[in-house]
Design an enzyme around this catalytic site. Structure first.
Site, PDB file in Angstrom:
ATOM      1  N   ARG A 117       0.842  -1.192   0.000  1.00  0.00           N
ATOM      2  CA  ARG A 117       0.000   0.000   0.000  1.00  0.00           C
ATOM      3  C   ARG A 117       0.882   1.248   0.000  1.00  0.00           C
ATOM      4  NH1 ARG A 117       1.669   3.443   4.312  1.00  0.00           N
ATOM      5  NH2 ARG A 117       1.065   2.592   6.347  1.00  0.00           N
ATOM      6  N   GLU A 216      -6.948   7.689   7.306  1.00  0.00           N
ATOM      7  CA  GLU A 216      -5.891   8.497   7.953  1.00  0.00           C
ATOM      8  C   GLU A 216      -5.355   9.522   6.957  1.00  0.00           C
ATOM      9  OE1 GLU A 216      -2.793   6.217   9.812  1.00  0.00           O
ATOM     10  OE2 GLU A 216      -1.309   7.754   9.398  1.00  0.00           O
ATOM     11  N   ARG A 220      -5.468   6.039   0.263  1.00  0.00           N
ATOM     12  CA  ARG A 220      -4.573   4.894   0.426  1.00  0.00           C
ATOM     13  C   ARG A 220      -4.844   3.962  -0.747  1.00  0.00           C
ATOM     14  NH1 ARG A 220      -2.454   3.715   5.692  1.00  0.00           N
ATOM     15  NH2 ARG A 220      -1.561   5.672   6.488  1.00  0.00           N
ATOM     16  N   CYS A 262       0.832  11.306   8.796  1.00  0.00           N
ATOM     17  CA  CYS A 262       1.778  10.834   9.819  1.00  0.00           C
ATOM     18  C   CYS A 262       3.204  10.842   9.250  1.00  0.00           C
ATOM     19  CB  CYS A 262       1.417   9.428  10.267  1.00  0.00           C
ATOM     20  SG  CYS A 262       2.523   8.782  11.534  1.00  0.00           S
ATOM     21  N   THR A 264       5.507   8.924   9.773  1.00  0.00           N
ATOM     22  CA  THR A 264       6.034   7.567   9.532  1.00  0.00           C
ATOM     23  C   THR A 264       5.740   7.107   8.113  1.00  0.00           C
ATOM     24  OG1 THR A 264       3.981   6.481  10.233  1.00  0.00           O
ATOM     25  CG2 THR A 264       5.630   6.935  11.952  1.00  0.00           C
ATOM     26  N   ARG A 271       4.084   0.656   2.394  1.00  0.00           N
ATOM     27  CA  ARG A 271       4.232  -0.426   3.368  1.00  0.00           C
ATOM     28  C   ARG A 271       3.885  -1.710   2.651  1.00  0.00           C
ATOM     29  NH1 ARG A 271       2.393  -3.579   7.911  1.00  0.00           N
ATOM     30  NH2 ARG A 271       0.147  -3.371   7.587  1.00  0.00           N
ATOM     31  N   ARG A 300       3.657  -6.502  13.173  1.00  0.00           N
ATOM     32  CA  ARG A 300       2.350  -6.110  13.709  1.00  0.00           C
ATOM     33  C   ARG A 300       1.503  -7.367  13.911  1.00  0.00           C
ATOM     34  NH1 ARG A 300       0.524  -0.671  10.178  1.00  0.00           N
ATOM     35  NH2 ARG A 300       2.502   0.446  10.409  1.00  0.00           N
ATOM     36  N   GLU A 305      -2.014  -2.642  12.804  1.00  0.00           N
ATOM     37  CA  GLU A 305      -1.465  -1.838  13.888  1.00  0.00           C
ATOM     38  C   GLU A 305      -2.265  -1.981  15.180  1.00  0.00           C
ATOM     39  OE1 GLU A 305      -1.539   2.241  12.782  1.00  0.00           O
ATOM     40  OE2 GLU A 305       0.495   2.482  13.463  1.00  0.00           O
TER      41      GLU A 305
HETATM   42  P1  ADP Z   1      -1.822   0.127   6.968  1.00  0.00           P
HETATM   43  O1  ADP Z   1      -1.370   1.321   7.730  1.00  0.00           O
HETATM   44  O2  ADP Z   1      -0.790  -0.380   6.042  1.00  0.00           O
HETATM   45  O3  ADP Z   1      -3.172   0.266   6.348  1.00  0.00           O
HETATM   46  P2  ADP Z   1      -2.782  -1.521   9.157  1.00  0.00           P
HETATM   47  O4  ADP Z   1      -1.807  -2.108  10.098  1.00  0.00           O
HETATM   48  O5  ADP Z   1      -3.729  -0.497   9.636  1.00  0.00           O
HETATM   49  O6  ADP Z   1      -1.889  -1.065   7.974  1.00  0.00           O
HETATM   50  O7  ADP Z   1      -3.622  -2.715   8.435  1.00  0.00           O
HETATM   51  C1  ADP Z   1      -4.754  -2.402   7.675  1.00  0.00           C
HETATM   52  C2  ADP Z   1      -5.460  -3.692   7.310  1.00  0.00           C
HETATM   53  O8  ADP Z   1      -4.653  -4.404   6.342  1.00  0.00           O
HETATM   54  C3  ADP Z   1      -5.615  -4.646   8.502  1.00  0.00           C
HETATM   55  O9  ADP Z   1      -6.876  -5.283   8.397  1.00  0.00           O
HETATM   56  C4  ADP Z   1      -4.539  -5.675   8.281  1.00  0.00           C
HETATM   57  O10 ADP Z   1      -4.888  -6.916   8.824  1.00  0.00           O
HETATM   58  C5  ADP Z   1      -4.508  -5.749   6.768  1.00  0.00           C
HETATM   59  N1  ADP Z   1      -3.249  -6.285   6.244  1.00  0.00           N
HETATM   60  C6  ADP Z   1      -2.014  -5.739   6.347  1.00  0.00           C
HETATM   61  N2  ADP Z   1      -1.117  -6.528   5.726  1.00  0.00           N
HETATM   62  C7  ADP Z   1      -1.807  -7.600   5.207  1.00  0.00           C
HETATM   63  C8  ADP Z   1      -1.450  -8.771   4.468  1.00  0.00           C
HETATM   64  N3  ADP Z   1      -0.181  -8.997   4.085  1.00  0.00           N
HETATM   65  N4  ADP Z   1      -2.431  -9.651   4.118  1.00  0.00           N
HETATM   66  C9  ADP Z   1      -3.718  -9.421   4.479  1.00  0.00           C
HETATM   67  N5  ADP Z   1      -4.130  -8.333   5.181  1.00  0.00           N
HETATM   68  C10 ADP Z   1      -3.179  -7.439   5.539  1.00  0.00           C
HETATM   69  N1  DAR Z   2      -0.116   4.650  16.890  1.00  0.00           N
HETATM   70  C1  DAR Z   2       0.457   5.912  16.468  1.00  0.00           C
HETATM   71  C2  DAR Z   2       0.719   5.929  14.950  1.00  0.00           C
HETATM   72  C3  DAR Z   2       2.067   5.548  14.468  1.00  0.00           C
HETATM   73  C4  DAR Z   2       2.208   5.217  13.009  1.00  0.00           C
HETATM   74  N2  DAR Z   2       0.989   4.589  12.433  1.00  0.00           N
HETATM   75  C5  DAR Z   2       0.126   5.278  11.652  1.00  0.00           C
HETATM   76  N3  DAR Z   2       0.402   6.461  11.210  1.00  0.00           N
HETATM   77  N4  DAR Z   2      -1.006   4.714  11.314  1.00  0.00           N
HETATM   78  C6  DAR Z   2       1.702   6.110  17.285  1.00  0.00           C
HETATM   79  O1  DAR Z   2       2.154   7.218  17.391  1.00  0.00           O
HETATM   80  O2  DAR Z   2       2.198   5.127  17.799  1.00  0.00           O
END
Ligand code: ADP
Ligand code: DAR
Length: 350
Positions: A117, A216, A220, A262, A264, A271, A300, A305
């Site tokens: 993504r 966010e 995305r 963010c 990050t 990512r 994660r 997250e």
């Molecule tokens: P991001 O910031 O990249 O959107 P999150 O940690 O918020 O990441 O994850 C968003 C969604 O994407 C969550 O439901 C997570 O389980 C899913 N996800 C992330 N990586 C994978 C993957 N490799 N396969 C399936 N689902 C994934």
């Molecule tokens: N939980 C927040 C976000 C950190 C990075 N993740 C984002 N942007 N979705 C923290 O400060 O830990």
């Protein structure tokens, strides 16, 4: 703000905000505002002041904040992205070819699914704390107009969160297609205002390409599928980014690359993650953390997250997003996951 800042200073927080917002910097920045949207230091740090368990705790209320509050953003960016200094500059975009990355797990022994993504901001719009309700609707309208131009493998439908059937929404979240709601870090950063107005998800027919609207970031762009074919997933995301980039002018800074809410996610904003089972390595948490640090990988839980692993499935991805080209970020993740799988096989054989 002064009282909340003192509570953070006195807390046991390990956030990058606490580490880098020294009293000297706090006093220097507390009266500054950004010229266009009049953003303040409080807009930037409110999440970290409310959530002492933040890892970072800092968000940019608009593009100018990265310059006006650079004394705080620059050291946080340098530490999170493993050494991107305030004198460093993000390389020009270079996506390369996904065909260079062979399937990470052709026999399907470890990887459940692969996802790549990136985030994009629409030039001229601020980020969440400064967005009015009509801004969310305008951003959604601009994105939907661009999404309607997508063809072939990217063709699909946009589903607004407003009016979405609860069961449908829950299934989309459970299938990992749609973002979760109620993230307290984002809420404290002002990212839940006027929810669910202007929020939604675009999903293509095969359900292996999706676009989030106003979670966010403004946008995305996500590709995802079962198995470990990183190259194919990456190519699908890149083609989607390039198609949308023909219709929307993305916000990109000469030094920081693509801008996001963010810090990050700055730079490439990529990512690339696998949902992966490494039972033997999981039994050696210190070894796994050592390898993740060595390969610059982030671990994660299964639902992303701030979640825990379910059924031994972890989400493992690149940590850095800035200081490398898009191609180099994918290569760093690809080589890291390969290294973890090799270590898992050695641990199993031992
Ligand atoms: P991001 O910031 O990249 O959107 P999150 O940690 O918020 O990441 O994850 C968003 C969604 O994407 C969550 O439901 C997570 O389980 C899913 N996800 C992330 N990586 C994978 C993957 N490799 N396969 C399936 N689902 C994934
Ligand atoms: N939980 C927040 C976000 C950190 C990075 N993740 C984002 N942007 N979705 C923290 O400060 O830990």
């Amino acid at each position: 703000m002064e009282e909340s800042y003192k509570k953070l200073v006195d807390s046991k927080s390990k956030s990058l905000l606490k580490k880098h917002l020294t009293k000297k910097i706090f006093d220097k920045l507390k009266t500054k505002t950004t010229p266009t949207f009049n953003s303040t230091l409080m807009h930037c740090i409110s999440s970290g002041l409310c959530n002492h368990d933040s890892g970072v705790g800092l968000y940019a209320p608009d593009a100018e904040a990265y310059k006006v509050f650079a004394d705080l953003f620059d050291p946080v960016i340098e530490e999170y992205h493993k050494g991107f200094k305030k004198t460093d500059k993000q390389p020009k975009p270079c996506f390369g070819q996904g065909k260079d990355f062979e399937n990470l797990d052709p026999d399907g022994n470890f990887i459940v699914s692969t996802r790549v993504r990136c985030g994009r901001a629409v030039k001229g719009f601020p980020f969440n704390p400064c967005l009015r309700e009509r801004d969310y609707l305008e951003l959604e309208s601009k994105l939907c107009k661009a999404l309607m131009t997508l063809t072939c493998e990217h063709k699909g439908i946009y589903m607004p969160l407003t009016g979405m059937d609860e069961a449908v929404q829950k299934q989309l979240i459970d299938d990992h297609f749609l973002f979760k709601q109620g993230d307290r870090f984002l809420a404290a950063a002002g990212a839940s205002r006027f929810w669910p107005t202007g929020r939604g998800i675009f999903l293509n027919e095969p359900k292996d390409f999706m676009v989030w609207c106003n979670e966010e970031d403004h946008i995305r762009i996500i590709a995802m599928e079962k198995g470990g074919d990183l190259g194919r997933v990456y190519n699908r995301m890149v083609a989607g980014v390039e198609a949308l980039g023909k219709e929307i002018e993305f916000s990109r800074d000469e030094r920081l690359g693509y801008l996001t809410f963010c810090p990050t996610n700055l730079g490439t904003s990529i990512r690339a993650s696998v949902h992966i089972k490494l039972p033997n390595l999981m039994d050696q948490p210190e070894e796994l953390q050592k390898l993740a640090k060595e390969y610059r990988l982030q671990i994660r839980g299964t639902s992303g997250e701030h979640s825990e692993a379910e059924d031994g499935v972890h989400d493992i991805s690149n940590q850095r997003r800035i200081g490398l080209t898009e191609y180099e970020i994918i290569k760093e993740m690809h080589d890291g996951i390969k290294g973890l799988i090799e270590a898992e096989c050695k641990a199993k054989a031992a």
